[in-house]
Design an enzyme around this catalytic site. Structure first.
Site: not given
Length: 283
Positions: A83, A177, A227
């Protein structure tokens, strides 16, 4: 069980109208906890190793080998993925690491250079049987999710997919994130537009900061690969802290790693069931 190609898991989820989760692996306990959570949920899962995790360990082989061994000894269907890879030499190690897919991250480049570099990654991937995901837009860190110009433009996304030949596209739709609170608000209309226009599956990065209901709706709207990383670290670290606070004399790491690993499994099981629910929801 043998490792399952990531592309197969993604296409199976897409056909079923649900999403498949990809969880970040940092330690062996992460991999074991993710596999255990998948087994409890009775659902497939993707183990993914980020470039940052590889950098932490110094080289990819040990973590990849351990993750692959965990996957092969699980009763769940599990694939192995690299990733956010910017280092082409690491990307090209995928076959020797038993990895079936790579997210090549050219989002730091301008559009033209991102297209050029991603197309080269895709061409290499086709020659070696590696499924390539890419990113368009800037998911970024917590402060950048709602800044002007960072979200993925549908027309540009279609042009990008056609120009590069990517198998899946990570898009910027409001997640970020490394969020430690579930407060992200997704642009579901943008997700639906992207899903209807693009011929490839959509990927949502930064999903730890997305509330459960938002994740379910995102999967129903067209997100196929989800994710999740920070949520596992929150569960892992919180369980470790609680145990050590209650047992200050313990020095055997197995004593606190066991509940920490189980906390990861609980988070994984919950997340997988949330995403599986998307198949039963009508928008």
């Amino acid at each position: 069980m043998p490792l399952v190609p990531t592309g197969d898991l993604v296409e199976q989820a897409r056909a079923a109208g649900r999403a498949v989760a990809a969880f970040n692996v940092i330690t062996l306990e992460h991999a074991e906890g993710i596999a255990l959570g998948a087994e409890r949920a009775g659902l497939p899962v993707i183990l993914q190793l980020s470039e940052n995790a590889v950098r932490f360990h110094g080289f990819p082989h040990a973590l990849a080998a351990a993750s692959a061994a965990v996957a092969r000894n699980s009763s769940s269907d599990i694939s192995l993925h690299l990733d956010h890879i910017t280092d082409v030499s690491l990307l090209q190690m995928a076959p020797e690491l038993d990895v079936s897919s790579v997210m090549y991250d050219g989002s730091e480049f301008g559009y033209a250079e991102n297209v050029h570099n991603t197309r080269e990654a895709v061409e290499w991937g086709r020659k070696h049987g590696i499924w390539i995901e890419a990113e368009l837009g800037r998911v970024g860190g917590k402060d950048g999710a709602h800044a002007p110009g960072v979200r993925t433009d549908p027309g540009e996304a279609l042009e990008f997919v056609e120009a590069t030949g990517v198998a899946a596209l990570a898009v910027a739709v409001g997640s970020s994130h490394a969020m430690t609170s579930k407060s992200a608000a997704l642009d579901h209309e943008l997700i639906r537009t992207l899903s209807s226009m693009l011929p490839v599956p959509l990927v949502l990065h930064g999903s730890s900061g997305v509330p459960d209901g938002e994740l379910t709706l995102a999967a129903r709207a067209g997100m196929v690969k989800i994710n999740i990383g920070t949520a596992l670290n929150i569960a892992y670290t919180s369980a470790t802290r609680r145990f050590l606070d209650s047992n200050p004399s313990v020095v055997d790491p197995r004593k606190y790693l066991m509940p920490s690993r189980d906390a990861i499994a609980g988070t994984v099981e919950h997340s997988l069931k949330i995403l599986a629910d998307a198949a039963s929801i009508s928008l």
